[in-house]
Design a protein around this motif. Structure first.
Motif: not given
Ligand SMILES: Cc1cc2nc3c(=O)[nH]c(=O)nc-3n(C[C@H](O)[C@H](O)[C@H](O)COP(=O)(O)OP(=O)(O)OC[C@H]3O[C@@H](n4cnc5c(N)ncnc54)[C@H](O)[C@@H]3O)c2cc1C
Ligand code: SF4
Ligand code: SF4
Ligand code: SF4
Ligand code: SF4
Ligand code: SF4
Lengths: 666, 378
Positions: A355-356, A472-473, A352, B301, B296-297
């Motif tokens: 993304d983050y 992941f968040k 990620g 992912r 989100e995933r």
């Protein structure tokens, strides 16, 4: 052929390496009976002093004029025996080696068969040695100057050493400042010296050294010639700032109409710079550069009524008319020190990184903890919603290294230690943070490294054995999905910040260097050295040497050591003032050459050119070999339809009888 | 096959493993089941222990999502160790009756759903479907998949596809009724012999048809053909790739609009395993009015729905929340009106989860083709 050939054959036991598989006595007896052989002997180690004396005495006493040594591969000891027979008064090229070790005793088990094969190989060598001609190696003058490409710590160190030895050194750096990656680091493991403090003096030295000509913001465009005599052409890119007038005051950058708008390369995009900029405060040279892509005037032709930098520069240094310049010079040796690229974390999307904002790389972490970095050294990070001081910090090692799924099988050798270092730096700044490092192995092999790792662990940095699989968040936390493999516990570890311990990769733009200097890559794609152990700074191109991470991942101590090694190798031709050119090069028979140019196409070293000569009153094109470039590989000879180009010592009339001898024996 | 002479260690390259834990770390079912695939890769080295390992219930919890294989830094396929253990059980005959019946049905009827072969094309009733003939060239050859052919819930995928293809004037043909199961689930259930036979028979059968490409409706067929059938002559694509192409070329037109928030669920066999992420999203986005949301995933992912790996025939012993339910809850939180997928198994498991959670009133699970059928015309 002048004197009748009188051949001596020397069969080496190589301890038991040869003698345990090959019956050397039988071979000796056999060799004595071969045509033209005057003497055949065996000895335990032919390459030893007494072994060489044996040959020398026979030459003198028995009047030998051709020598065959049946031992190991010529790679190692051909020079040894050439020197020995030369000392005894023979032309050094009257030598032939029969490889009865690598090509015989090491690869066979049956003594009978191995002995027969050794006989064959010796018969063939005897057949050839009789036909060899005397050759003379030549010497040419070497230009007493060096070129160093890339001014990271490797290039800086190499340039300083050569310059200190008294030779002119051209140091070419692609970016506006010297320093490379090391300039971006905060502190350095394992001693924690501040990187800038130990690097800046060297950066300044290389700009002020009377023997160094620093060509920053420049790139090598062309390299011709050969060891001792390289012709180099460098492009100095336009900075749009008059180098001599600029005082480095920085008024331009603060007043620039697009001030602090563009991601700063030096701060890994976390900080901002203007269109006219100095990459970092200690940059050398301290001269400003306009980035033509972000500059309003250069990219759109208009910057307000008139370019702001021009208005404010008291020195009148801004010059939009400036163009790229070219400089040409000659050098005797070249050092490539172009460094590495950090692994691009986007290539592991499961983490990620794209993304983050609170998933960052080790390189970004260096800037984040640096007092000169974008946060002034405060560990502050956005979790997507707000800027926070992280409480839960996770490091992941081996990102992009030891990972076939991204094509990098190798270990990057610095990330174990830099994650430990960064964990320590965070511990200093955030005493209450919970810090963990996810690892597969801890590689702390250098001087003081294990001790450093030990210290960091005792500062309450948890090492969890498992390489995370996913991030992941959840809410405002990052979830690191991993397994603690020591307890077989799958984890969903909630943290505020993740540092990816990205590895080192070959530079994406390395191809250009490979084409310029005829370099090749090892399986890990870094530049290939001539021999991994014994010639670690040499390349296949004579006179071109490697230093630093362009040859493979390494830390600063190893980089500096290699740079010093490369400098000392490069100094050899410069200090001697001459280079020896091998005599076993290709030769053209100009009367039979058809001028087709096939050999020019095929020669991997670009050693052949077509020239016009006058033959019997006609202007004709023929091939001509540049003896300094030719490696005697023989490709041209295979391509030539009229057998007009052949390497000396490997002419048809010399190797065909050798092959025939192999075939005739049953 | 040469597998007979290979030891477990050789067959699954167990010595290549560095025990890094990425496989287990990534495994989605660890949150609800006791499965630790890395431990199996480690323990299977001891040949004497294999029998014992094969009897552990958790080997049936693997959904064959392949996350472990995609993440492994050393190129191992950890899940195949579990499949190897399953095959020991299958060989001994001590499998669940549901599994036994499914495998038997593949052998006898060419589908795992215990349906007669003769009814494989019943879904075509009332439709004008072009049927392929051996040796006669067609641009797009369609492989429908057992689940799409027989399961009344997802037959709509194939039906809508036919309607669109006819309207758009695409050169296509569906395989005749002797089309057989691709073997995806046979492989993951561990029936090695039957799978080998499937590969041989299907390769021979499919190679009789001349096409520019074979279009699969299920990601499971798509990936299985691309990874386990080295001798297929026609390249294999997924239908979302074709739809994307038709839309780009302007061969499909929209009628009305779908003013809904749609979240797309990446099927493991399409996304993670085969790297098809953008096409289905582009297709959905092209429907007027659609607002496309993201989990989100998502993408690499994405969270597995637990539909694969033979899980259609083996119920997990775990009483913890099913992953499909987690997925639906996430969709609810996002405010999605529709959860779209491009896989029959995903549609079945997600819809089931949605019903269990009682969200039927406010939410809908749909195959992409279902939506396209409602809102396109050629
Ligand atoms: C996050 C991180 C932290 C680290 N921390 C430490 C530490 O604490 N201690 C330690 O010992 N090591 C550390 N290292 C390793 C250290 O960075 C390297 O050992 C060192 O930078 C290698 O220097 P170099 O000169 O070989 O390469 P580089 O630093 O990459 O320098 C190469 C130079 O060549 C220039 N160049 C490239 N191509 C061309 C071209 N074609 N023409 C002209 N110029 C060119 C580049 O612009 C650059 O200036 C760390 C590495 C990373 C990634
Ligand atoms: S204002 Fe002029 S002198 Fe000052 S840094 Fe800028 S270009 Fe150089
Ligand atoms: S140095 Fe350490 S973190 Fe870096 S690749 Fe090697 S083992 Fe992994
Ligand atoms: S021998 Fe090799 S290097 Fe020399 S000229 Fe011929 S092809 Fe070129
Ligand atoms: S990811 Fe691969 S190497 Fe790592 S533990 Fe699992 S099987 Fe072994
Ligand atoms: S395939 Fe998926 S469910 Fe099975 S072990 Fe691998 S990661 Fe776990």
């Amino acid at each position: 052929m002048t004197a009748k050939p009188k051949v001596g054959v020397y069969i080496c036991h190589c301890g038991i390496n040869i003698a345990s598989t090959v019956d050397v006595e039988t071979v000796e007896e056999y060799a004595q009976k071969l045509p033209n052989v005057k003497v055949a002997r065996t000895y335990s180690y032919m390459c030893s002093e007494p072994g060489q004396v044996l040959i020398k005495e026979d030459i003198k006493e028995q009047g030998l004029n051709r020598i065959v040594v049946a031992s190991c591969s010529p790679r190692m000891h051909e020079p040894t025996f050439r020197k020995a027979i030369q000392e005894a008064g023979l032309n050094p090229y009257f030598l032939e080696m029969a490889n009865i070790r690598e090509q015989c005793s090491w690869v066979h088990e049956d003594t009978g068969e191995a002995t027969e094969k050794a006989k064959k190989l010796i018969t063939a060598s005897v057949a050839k040695v009789r036909l060899l001609e005397a050759l003379e190696s030549k010497e040419v003058d070497a230009e007493p100057a060096a070129l160093v490409i890339g001014a990271g710590i490797a290039g800086i160190q190499a340039a300083l050493d050569i310059a200190d030895a008294g030779f002119k050194t051209y140091l070419v750096e692609k970016t506006p400042s010297v320093g490379g990656r090391m300039a971006q680091l905060d502190k350095t493991f394992p001693t924690l010296d501040c990187s800038a403090c130990i690097l800046t003096p060297k950066m300044v030295d290389c700009a002020s050294h009377p023997n160094i000509e620093l060509l920053s913001y420049s790139e090598v465009e062309e390299v011709g010639g050969y060891i001792g005599n390289f012709d180099v052409k460098v492009r100095k890119k336009a900075r749009y700032v008059d180098f001599d007038k600029c005082t480095g005051c920085g008024d331009c950058a603060s007043e620039c109409r697009v001030a602090d708008r563009f991601p700063s390369e030096f701060d890994q995009g976390m900080g901002k710079r203007s269109a006219i900029y100095l990459p970092f405060p200690q940059a050398v040279p301290a001269k400003y550069t306009i980035d033509p892509e972000s500059c309003l005037y250069l990219s759109r032709g208009k910057c307000g009524k008139s370019p702001k930098c021009q208005e404010v520069c008291g020195a009148g240094a801004i010059n939009f008319e400036q163009e790229d310049e070219f400089v040409e010079f000659k050098v005797g040796a070249i050092i490539v020190a172009t460094g590495f690229d950090p692994f691009d974390a986007s290539r592991k999307p499961e983490y990620g990184y794209d993304d983050y904002p609170n998933v960052i790389t080790g390189m970004e972490m260096e800037r984040l903890v640096s007092a000169s970095g974008p946060t002034g050294g405060k560990v502050l990070i956005s979790n997507g919603e707000e800027e926070i001081e992280p409480k839960e910090v996770a490091f992941i090692k081996c990102v992009g290294s030891r990972d076939e799924s991204v094509g990098n099988e190798y270990c990057s050798r610095v990330c174990c230690m830099y994650t430990a270092k960064q964990a320590h730096l965070i511990r200093e700044k955030l005493p209450d943070a919970n810090i963990r490092i996810y690892y597969m192995d801890v590689r702390a092999f250098g001087k003081g490294y294990e001790e450093f790792y030990d210290r960091v662990r005792r500062e309450n940095v948890r090492y969890i054995r498992g390489n995370p699989s996913e991030i992941f968040k959840r809410g405002n936390k990052l979830v690191v999905k991993a397994e603690d493999t020591l307890t077989s516990t799958p984890l969903e570890d909630e943290v505020d910040m993740v540092v990816l311990g990205v590895g080192l990769e070959p530079r994406a733009d390395m191809r250009k260097m490979m084409d310029l200097l005829r370099l090749s890559q090892s399986p890990d794609r870094f530049f290939l050295e001539a021999h991994p152990k014994l010639r670690p700074v040499d390349t296949a191109t004579d006179g071109v040497f490697l230093a630093g991470c362009c040859q493979g991942p390494k830390d600063i101590p190893d980089t500096v050591a290699q740079a010093k090694g490369a400098a000392s190798s490069a100094l050899i031709p410069l200090a001697r003032g001459k280079v020896t050119i091998d005599a076993q090069v290709a030769e053209v028979n100009e009367t039979t050459c058809r001028g087709c140019g096939f050999c020019v196409e095929i020669c991997p070293y670009s050693a052949i050119e077509m020239v016009t000569v006058n033959q019997f009153g006609h202007e004709v094109e023929v091939a001509r070999v540049n003896e300094a470039l030719c490696k005697g590989c023989g490709s041209c000879s295979a391509a030539c339809l009229s057998d007009s180009i052949q390497p000396k010592s490997f002419r048809d009339r010399q190797i065909l009888p050798q092959i025939a001898a192999l075939g005739a024996m049953k | 096959m040469s597998t007979e002479s290979q030891t477990f260690t050789e067959k699954y390259d167990l010595l290549g493993c560095i025990q890094c834990g990425r496989c287990t770390g990534g495994c989605p079912v660890t949150v609800r089941a006791d499965l630790n695939v890395r431990q199996f890769v480690n323990d299977a080295y001891d040949e004497d222990k294999l029998g014992q390992l094969a009897r552990l219930a958790e080997i049936w919890d693997c959904t064959a999502c392949h996350t472990c294989a995609v993440r492994c830094p050393k190129g191992l396929k950890p899940l195949e160790v579990l499949i190897g253990l399953r095959s020991m059980i299958v060989e001994s005959g001590k499998v669940e009756p549901t599994v036994r019946d499914a495998l038997q049905s593949v052998l006898l009827e060419g589908n795992p759903w215990e349906k007669p072969r003769a009814t494989r094309q019943d879904w075509m009733e009332g439709l004008d479907v072009k049927i392929a003939e051996p040796g006669v060239h067609v641009e797009n050859l369609f492989f429908v998949c057992c689940t799409n052919a027989y399961d009344p819930r997802v037959q709509v995928t194939a039906k809508n596809l036919v309607k669109l293809l006819n309207k758009a004037g695409v050169d296509y043909a569906f395989l005749p009724e002797d089309e057989s199961c691709c073997g995806s689930e046979v492989f993951t259930l561990g029936e090695e012999g039957l799978f080998e036979m499937t590969v041989e028979d299907n390769t021979e059968y499919l190679n009789e048809f001349k096409a520019d490409r074979m279009v699969t409706l299920s990601p499971h067929c798509f990936t299985t053909y691309n990874t386990h059938f080295p001798d297929l002559k026609n390249p294999v694509i997924h239908y979302t790739q074709l739809m994307d192409e038709l839309i780009q070329e302007g061969k499909l037109a929209w009628k009305g609009e779908l003013a809904k928030k749609i979240v797309y669920h990446d099927p493991c066999y399409l996304g993670k395993q085969s790297g098809i992420f953008d096409e289905p999203r582009r297709v959905l986005k092209s429907i007027p009015g659609v607002e496309l949301l993201e989990f989100e995933r998502s993408r690499e992912r994405s969270l597995c729905c637990e539909g694969g790996g033979g899980k259609m025939w083996v119920e997990s012993e775990s009483k913890k929340e099913r992953l499909a339910e987690t997925r639906i809850k996430d969709a609810k939180e996002l405010g999605a009106d529709i959860v779209a997928a491009a896989c029959p198994f995903c549609v079945l498991t997600l819809e089931d989860a949605m019903k269990t959670l009682g969200y039927e009133e406010e939410m809908r699970v749909a195959e992409i083709m279902e939506l396209l059928g409602e809102f396109t015309e050629a």
